[in-house]
Design an enzyme around this catalytic site. Structure first.
Site, short mmCIF file in Angstrom:
data_model
loop_
_atom_site.label_atom_id
_atom_site.label_comp_id
_atom_site.label_asym_id
_atom_site.label_seq_id
_atom_site.Cartn_x
_atom_site.Cartn_y
_atom_site.Cartn_z
N HIS A 152 0.81 -1.22 0.00
CA HIS A 152 0.00 0.00 0.00
C HIS A 152 0.84 1.27 0.00
O HIS A 152 0.28 2.37 -0.09
CB HIS A 152 -0.93 0.00 1.22
N ASP A 174 -0.33 -8.00 1.92
CA ASP A 174 -0.08 -6.58 1.68
C ASP A 174 1.42 -6.32 1.55
O ASP A 174 1.95 -5.36 2.12
CB ASP A 174 -0.69 -5.75 2.81
N SER A 226 5.01 2.70 8.00
CA SER A 226 4.73 1.39 7.41
C SER A 226 5.99 0.83 6.78
O SER A 226 6.68 1.51 6.01
CB SER A 226 3.63 1.52 6.36
#
Length: 1254
Positions: A152, A174, A226
């Protein structure tokens, strides 16, 4: 704190030695040239060590100041004060720091902690930022020779080599991944699946790992983090961060980690958001903008800001927009004001209270709602007044502001009283909410006094203390144990629950209307507008004014109505307030003081006095508070009991060999096992034998004694009858013929008639002549017998040796066995291989997990009834709009509201209409207090085994599926599948408060009012809410603004009251039930097949091991059915010293030792368990066998606190002594019968012979 300075003891005088100090020892001086060489070598090594590529130093001042600057400071130390001030001014007007001008760089922590320093050092060459439009959007890290980056996170890796790699996508996790070049693999992280509970490190400090979840303190970590790794103390990666979600005071992280097989696993908490710097967009006048950067703010344009918030009320970035709209750019606020900034958008209001000092009234402190669902005795109130703000809307702690007929006033919070049956203690207030601690009562009253006027409001609500645990205490104890509970948080942190706001409706204010001369004058408050409606001589006037105006057409005050209008403040969407006309701008604010997980101290009831009996336990209980007692059998049928004990009592229970458990109050569970013990002696006299077996096997003993008594009775009766019969037969001839006398010898000789049988040849000749079919049948019988015997000999002589040899050959590589699936029971065996010494194998399962595959069907919790402010239309009609909210009800009522406070509301009497709407939503505390309904499917089994093969040991985790092997020291082990597909979980289970219940809940969308599942949501945070609560709207009372309704009670609350004990207390086979994940541990059911593939290197040649030339086994002590209650001594003579494996091939006994050390001559002591009264087993020591046998006695203790690890198979349940007495008894009866039969035969022969002679 104390009025006086503390007095410290004086320092003791230094100790003076009266003797002279000894001389310092002399050492020869080193060569100065050698010292110079050592210093030069040290300097060179330091240069080689520290002359490496280093990153740019962090921002901020260096750790040590340069010497030059320090020297200048010392020189300037003697200057005057004036020069110092000048120096300060020069420093201020000096050139700016170029680093300070760069606003894009994030200011780093000047003093990072030890964990941060370690992670920063390890991240320097192994973590790479992902850049997007010149900003860091996330990170990519190199782990185990692979590049990992969150999928993402958009942007380009800030490394030319890694940015050019072609990645593969794994949308399930992901992640994007790629193999790094060979020259970069030396600088990659190592990963590990070992994650013991504790603290780990990442870029921002410590990360806590508990119950399979990674959490950090709230505020640590945010968007842009992240892809950062979480490291252990050895610098290995345990997880990669993807996002997070705030859960009260901590933030749960969404991570990707690895399991024991090296397979990637993703964990994502509910309502988690990704931590990339993707900007959330909001809308204003068809123009999008970043939610964190609104073009307007509340302090500058309040009305427009409220409209902007209303448009974006359902936007995912609403919280960011709300925070940015309240905090205007360029204005700095104190940290304490952050808790109260949201409620500056609102104002207090007056609302109807059902019970004031004198009946109902419109009170400035109307109580809207009361909640007391925590376990700490606190109450959360929602009122029409506000707390923490002054009358101007500025921050002012411990203050309450209220609305008094349009005027906002304030009062110190300590002048406000709250009481139930006794006064309450007010803890804090925030916005519309107040947190207090109240004693028990059936109503709650709030009041204050201002200008000699007392304002009060009371509502009926049962305030009571909600105890947690298994003891119904009424006050928190001073001492006890801590237990997980739910408490009201004493802060106003955002926790995801909202309260709905909207613009206030028009309120009549008669104080705005005055009579000036012969005309009516309306004066609106400063800064606000007023709506004026008049009916004067047939002329209707309706206009909005913002300054004083006279209406000459009207001559009386009753002809005009003035309505206060305010579009720059929100109020709570109360059913006691009218709704604004037209499209009402609505919003939402966070609810403070929500339920949160915490720790509560719970009391401990006095320990029960336990008395053990034969297979029984007696509990003498003395509870201080009503306490629950729960028991269960640790067998296939638990037969659980659940009782609330309020008074001293005595309870008796039966205990079996499979175990029994009881839980008393908040004490931990206690388990007991019965032993095969009984009074008497199985090897003693008859009465002792009968007493022993009567207590062990009462029915069998009674049946056996009855049979023996019947046999003895029949024997005596038969013998007596035969004796009498013989006597009569003997006397009858003599009575009839007194002079007849036959010699006894002649009678004996004549009674045996001679007979001669046919020979075999004659029999065959007879069959050939008369029945040839029978002849051939008789002839084929020996042939068939010969064939059967031949086949048996072939099996015995050929097949068995073949199987033995084949098994010995296969044992070199493979060995299969079966062990019980019970934690703590060690299983010992040996592998016999021709030409090699027996190889001992010991397996002890320390833990066995049964993890079902579960699917979350829905979440249910308390519901809250939302009521829109009633829409009122004077002199007209309205209709209901379409409903779209859960269980929404809408009704139109006519003939309402001819009056309202402050004067008449509507000029009409019966033509007025009101639209009432009510609907259902999740309660504010649903995030903390909810139940989850799961459907359970096939379960997987994990076994934690302690395995010893030979001299090699390992503790490993095995998946009991028959497919997944485990390798250690060259040994390949495959376990499973489990012998039974049993599971303690039903198809439908419910998880609540950390416990699991088997409950047949209704399907999604099929809930019934007042039952479990009356409201259903797929997750706690999802908006797909289903509700069925039997909500019915009632007609409002004329003259009051409200929305009355009736509704079924909460099915969730009713289920909590009526639920049975959880599986933790009722599961069969002694299962221990846990959550996160849902699993059952240590269920004593079934067995686990094991298959070993053993390499040749672990075997030892027979020539290298001792050989016994003579061995003798003696049982020194033997207690059957006891945990290793037998002791055997083996005297031997061995060929040499060494270590030998010991084993019992049969199941008669279980050995504690797997191997013993032997000398050339001596004795070895071996402990064993057996269930046999007369054990006789062959003991294998190396390649030799010795027979052990003897008598065992019953154990002395009736009840023990640990399970018996003895063999469950035995050959004799009755002792030899008992058999001896039994055969003696039957033998005596048989002798009587035989004597009677002999006498009867003699008499019969005599009588028949005499009759024939006559």
């Amino acid at each position: 704190m104390f009025p006086f300075q503390p007095m410290y003891p004086m320092q003791p005088m230094p100790y003076r030695n009266p003797f002279a100090a000894p001389r310092r020892p002399w050492f020869p001086r080193t060569d100065p040239f050698l010292a110079m060489q050592v210093q030069e070598l040290t300097r060179s090594m330091a240069n080689l060590t520290f002359k490496q590529r280093r990153d740019a130093p962090p921002e901020g001042p260096s750790a040590k100041k340069p010497k030059k600057e320090a020297s200048q400071k010392q020189k300037g130390g003697g200057q005057g004060k004036k020069k110092k001030n000048q120096g300060k001014k020069k420093a201020k007007t000096g050139p700016p720091n170029p680093k300070a001008q760069n606003g894009n760089k994030k200011k780093t922590n000047k003093k990072p902690g030890k964990r941060q320093r370690m992670v920063m050092k390890l991240e320097s060459d192994k973590t790479f930022p992902i850049m997007l439009e010149g900003k860091i959007n996330g990170y990519a890290c190199v782990v185990g020779g692979k590049l990992f980056r969150p999928m993402h996170v958009e942007g380009k890796i800030d490394n030319d080599v890694l940015a050019a790699l072609k990645t593969k996508k794994a949308s399930k996790y992901d992640l994007e991944y790629a193999d790094v070049p060979q020259n970069m693999r030396a600088d990659t992280f190592k990963y590990t699946h070992e994650k013991p509970q504790g603290y780990y490190s990442w870029h921002h400090g410590a990360v806590q790992y508990e119950n399979g979840r990674f959490t950090v303190p709230k505020g640590v970590g945010a968007k842009g983090d992240s892809g950062r790794p979480i490291l252990d103390n050895q610098g290995r990666v345990v997880a990669i961060v993807l996002g997070g979600v705030n859960e009260g005071s901590r933030t749960a992280l969404s991570v990707v980690m690895w399991n024991e097989k090296g397979v990637t696993v993703k964990y994502t908490p509910e309502n988690c958001e990704q931590w990339s710097l993707v900007t959330t967009m909001c809308l204003l006048a068809n123009v999008t903008f970043p939610c964190a950067q609104p073009p307007i703010c509340y302090d500058r344009k309040p009305a427009e800001t409220l409209a902007m918030l209303s448009v974006n009320v359902d936007n995912p970035g609403y919280d960011e927009l709300l925070e940015a709209a309240v905090k205007c750019p360029g204005r700095k606020r104190r940290s304490t004001e952050e808790l109260f900034k949201e409620y500056k958008l609102t104002r207090p209001y007056m609302a109807r209270c059902i019970r004031c000092a004198v009946g109902s009234c419109h009170s400035p402190i109307a109580i809207e709602a009361v909640k007391s669902d925590g376990h700490d005795g606190y109450v959360r109130l929602q009122t029409s007044s506000q707390y923490g703000l002054d009358s101007s809307g500025n921050l002012k702690g411990r203050t309450m502001r209220y609305d008094m007929h349009g005027t906002i006033k304030e009062i110190p919070l300590h002048q406000v009283s709250l009481h139930t049956s006794r006064p309450c203690h007010i803890v804090d207030g925030h916005g519309y909410f107040l947190l207090a601690r109240c004693p028990a009562g059936d109503s709650i009253t709030m009041e204050f006094k201002k200008d000699s006027v007392t304002h009060s409001c009371s509502v009926p609500y049962e305030v009571k203390f909600n105890p947690v645990g298994r003891e119904l205490y009424t006050h928190p104890p001073e001492h006890g144990v801590e237990q997980a509970c739910q408490v009201y948080a004493h802060d106003a942190q955002n926790r995801g629950a909202y309260v709905e706001m909207h613009l206030p409706g028009s309120e009549v204010d008669s104080s705005l209307v005055s009579l000036s001369g012969s005309s009516v004058t309306v004066t609106p408050p400063v800064g606000t507008s007023a709506l004026v409606e008049c009916e004067c001589g047939g002329t209707k006037i309706s206009e909005t004014i913002n300054k004083t105006k006279q209406f000459s057409q009207c001559t009386k005050k009753e002809q005009c109505r003035a309505y206060r209008l305010q579009n720059d403040k929100w109020v709570y969407n109360s059913d006691k307030l009218p709704k604004a006309a037209g499209a009402t701008l609505k919003g939402k604010l966070h609810v403070p003081f929500l339920l949160a997980d915490g720790k509560c101290t719970v009391p401990l009831a006095p320990e029960p006095m336990i008395t053990f009996g034969f297979r029984s336990v007696s509990l003498k209980l003395h509870p201080k508070n009503p306490t629950y007692l729960t028991t269960r059998q640790l067998a296939d049928e638990p037969h659980y009991t659940h009782e609330l004990i309020s008074e001293p009592a005595v309870r008796n229970f039966t205990v079996t060999e499979k175990g029994w458990e009881f839980v008393w109050g908040n004490h931990p569970p206690k388990r007991f096992w019965a032993q095969e013990t009984a009074p008497g002696n199985p090897h003693g006299l008859p009465h002792e034998v009968i007493t022993h077996y009567y207590h062990r096997y009462p029915m069998s003993t009674i049946l056996g004694l009855s049979i023996c008594a019947a046999i003895a009775t029949v024997s005596v009766a038969a013998s007596t009858w035969l004796f009498c019969r013989s006597r009569v037969a003997c006397l009858t001839p003599y009575r009839l013929t007194p002079n007849a006398r036959i010699p006894f010898c002649l009678a004996v000789l004549c009674c045996a008639r001679t007979a001669r049988a046919e020979t075999t040849w004659e029999s065959l000749d007879h069959l050939w002549n008369n029945n040839q079919q029978m002849f051939w049948i008789q002839l084929l019988i020996p042939l068939a017998a010969l064939i059967v015997v031949t086949r048996l000999l072939r099996c015995v002589c050929c097949v068995v040796p073949f199987l033995v040899m084949a098994g010995a050959a296969a044992g070199a590589y493979e060995h299969a066995t079966t062990m019980p699936s019970q934690a703590g029971i060690s299983y010992n065996t040996i592998v016999n291989r021709a030409g090699y010494a027996p190889l001992p194998i010991s397996i002890t399962p320390t833990k066995i997990k049964l993890i079902p595959t579960v699917n979350l069907e829905y979440v249910t919790c308390h519901y809250k009834t939302g009521m829109d402010s009633p829409a009122i239309k004077c002199c007209g009609s309205q209709e209901c709009t379409p409903t779209y909210r859960p269980d929404e009800q809408c009704k139109v009522f006519t003939g309402v509201y001819p009056f309202m406070w402050g004067g008449a509301y509507c000029f009409c009497d019966t033509e007025n209409t009101q639209v009432s709407k009510a609907y259902v939503m999740k309660s504010d505390d649903c995030l903390a207090d909810h139940a989850e309904a799961y459907k359970a499917h096939t379960a997987s089994v994990q076994a934690f085994l302690n395995i010893t093969v030979g001299e090699h040991s390992i503790v490993t985790t095995v998946y009991v599926n028959g497919e997944t092997p485990v390798n250690f020291n060259g040994v390949k082990l495959t376990a499973g599948p489990l012998s039974t597909a049993w599971t303690p979980f039903d198809r439908k289970i419910v998880q609540y408060a950390g416990e699991i219940y088997n409950y047949d809940f209704p399907e999604y969308g099929a809930g019934q009012p007042g039952a479990f599942g009356d409201i259903q949501s797929r997750t706690v945070s999802s908006s797909d809410l289903y509700a069925n609560t039997n909500l019915v709207l009632q007609r409002p009372k004329a003259g009051a603004i409200h929305v009355p309704y009736t509704q079924a009670p909460s099915g969730f609350e009713q289920w909590k009251k009526d639920k049975a004990p959880s599986l933790k207390f009722t599961a069969p086979f002694g299962c221990e039930i846990y959550t996160n994940p849902i699993r059952a541990e240590n269920c004593a059911v079934g067995s686990i097949p094991l298959a070993f593939d053993i390499p040749d290197a672990l075997f030892t040649r027979v020539s290298e091991t001792p050989t016994l030339s003579a061995a003798e086994c003696t049982l020194n002590e033997c207690v059957y059915s006891s945990d290793f209650g037998g002791i055997a001594t083996v005297k031997y003579s061995a060929s040499k010293s060494g270590k030998c494996a010991v084993h019992v091939p049969s199941g008669t006994a279980t050995l504690k030792e797997a191997a013993v050390e032997l000398t050339e001559q001596g004795s070895a002591t071996i402990h064993f368990s057996t269930a046999n009264i007369h054990p006789e087993f062959r003991l294998q020591i190396c390649t030799s066998y010795v027979t052990c046998k003897g008598d065992c006695h019953p154990p002395k203790d009736h009840i023990v606190t640990h399970p018996q690890y003895h063999a469950q198979t035995f050959t004799a349940a009755v002792s030899k002594t008992a058999w001896t007495w039994l055969t003696s008894l039957l033998g005596g009866s048989a002798v009587i019968i035989i004597i009677g039969l002999v006498l009867a035969t003699i008499v019969a022969m005599y009588v028949l012979t005499n009759q024939k002679h006559n």
